[in-house]
Design an enzyme around this catalytic site. Structure first.
Site, PDB file in Angstrom:
ATOM      1  N   ASP A   9       6.808   0.165  -8.021  1.00 53.14           N
ATOM      2  CA  ASP A   9       5.401   0.552  -8.143  1.00 53.14           C
ATOM      3  C   ASP A   9       5.302   2.071  -8.103  1.00 53.14           C
ATOM      4  O   ASP A   9       5.915   2.726  -7.265  1.00 53.14           O
ATOM      5  CB  ASP A   9       4.603  -0.068  -6.999  1.00 53.14           C
ATOM      6  CG  ASP A   9       3.102   0.064  -7.175  1.00 53.14           C
ATOM      7  OD1 ASP A   9       2.660   0.287  -8.315  1.00 53.14           O
ATOM      8  OD2 ASP A   9       2.388  -0.072  -6.170  1.00 53.14           O
TER       9      ASP A   9
ATOM     10  N   SER B  85       5.803   3.460   0.135  1.00 52.17           N
ATOM     11  CA  SER B  85       5.947   2.106   0.664  1.00 52.17           C
ATOM     12  C   SER B  85       6.846   2.186   1.887  1.00 52.17           C
ATOM     13  O   SER B  85       6.572   2.981   2.788  1.00 52.17           O
ATOM     14  CB  SER B  85       6.497   1.170  -0.420  1.00 52.17           C
ATOM     15  OG  SER B  85       6.482  -0.177   0.024  1.00 52.17           O
TER      16      SER B  85
ATOM     17  N   HIS C  43       1.833   0.849   0.790  1.00 51.98           N
ATOM     18  CA  HIS C  43       1.924  -0.608   0.849  1.00 51.98           C
ATOM     19  C   HIS C  43       1.955  -1.048   2.314  1.00 51.98           C
ATOM     20  O   HIS C  43       2.849  -0.672   3.071  1.00 51.98           O
ATOM     21  CB  HIS C  43       3.197  -1.090   0.157  1.00 51.98           C
ATOM     22  CG  HIS C  43       3.200  -0.851  -1.313  1.00 51.98           C
ATOM     23  ND1 HIS C  43       4.352  -0.852  -2.069  1.00 51.98           N
ATOM     24  CD2 HIS C  43       2.188  -0.610  -2.190  1.00 51.98           C
ATOM     25  CE1 HIS C  43       4.049  -0.606  -3.336  1.00 51.98           C
ATOM     26  NE2 HIS C  43       2.748  -0.464  -3.428  1.00 51.98           N
TER      27      HIS C  43
END
Length: 209
Positions: free
Chosen positions: A149, A23, A50
């Site tokens: 995540d 991310s 992401h």
């Protein structure tokens, strides 16, 4: 400081696919990792980063110019090719489906199911589906990022017999994601970014750890 655990080090060539989650700070980390992989690297690489869903991804364009391997944006029902880098498209979960019948090889799948950890694509979704298909022939990697995540997904990779690698949190641009992965349970390798390419190359049968 470098930390590593070698109790489950794979033999070269054991891994058929590598799933990678990142991310915030992840594009920079991938810019260090992916260009180091040689053209004969055998495993497929399936990657979730992401990204804002409002804008098209430029990851394929960015990394195609830097990598020895072919780089693609994942397409639904596409057969997974060895030695190919696949990025999840913005606002779609990326999954791995098992092959069936006359088409026994794993394929990619895209989903518009609800976000996980406020994210679509979700790292957990990719890792859990890949673990169910590849089992012990899967490698899982968590890089820099700002939420949890991937922690549950990486645990699924290990529980299925796969091998796992996490960036040392203190060396990540944003430590939250690798720290969450380590808090979830044991990890096989915990390394600073500059030492991670050697592990990936070994997974692909391209040199010793």
């Amino acid at each position: 400081m470098t930390a590593s655990r070698h109790s489950r080090a794979p033999s070269p060539g054991r891994v058929d696919a590598v799933v990678i989650g990142a991310s915030a700070g992840g594009v920079d980390a991938l810019s260090t990792l992916l260009p180091t992989l040689p053209a004969d690297f055998r495993p497929a690489l399936l990657i979730v980063v992401h990204l804002p869903k409002e804008r098209p991804s430029l990851l394929v364009e960015v990394f195609s110019a830097r990598c020895h391997l072919p780089v693609r944006e994942a397409s639904d029902k596409e057969p997974i090719q060895p030695g190919t880098v696949y990025f999840a498209p913005p606002d779609y979960h990326l999954l791995v489906d098992a092959g069936v019948g006359a088409h026994p090889d794993p394929t990619l799948a895209l989903s518009l199911d609800a976000p996980v950890h406020f994210s679509r694509p979700s790292i957990d979704v990719l890792f859990e589906s890949a673990a169910a298909v590849y089992g012990e022939r899967l490698g899982g990697v968590i890089l820099s990022g700002a939420n949890a995540d991937g922690a549950r997904g990486l645990a699924s990779v290990r529980a299925s017999g796969g091998v796992t690698l996490v960036q040392v949190p203190s060396t990540a641009l944003v430590a939250t994601m690798p720290a969450a992965a380590l808090a979830q349970g044991p990890v096989d390798f915990v390394l600073p970014l500059e030492q991670m390419p050697a592990v990936l190359r070994a997974w692909g049968g391209a040199g010793a750890i």
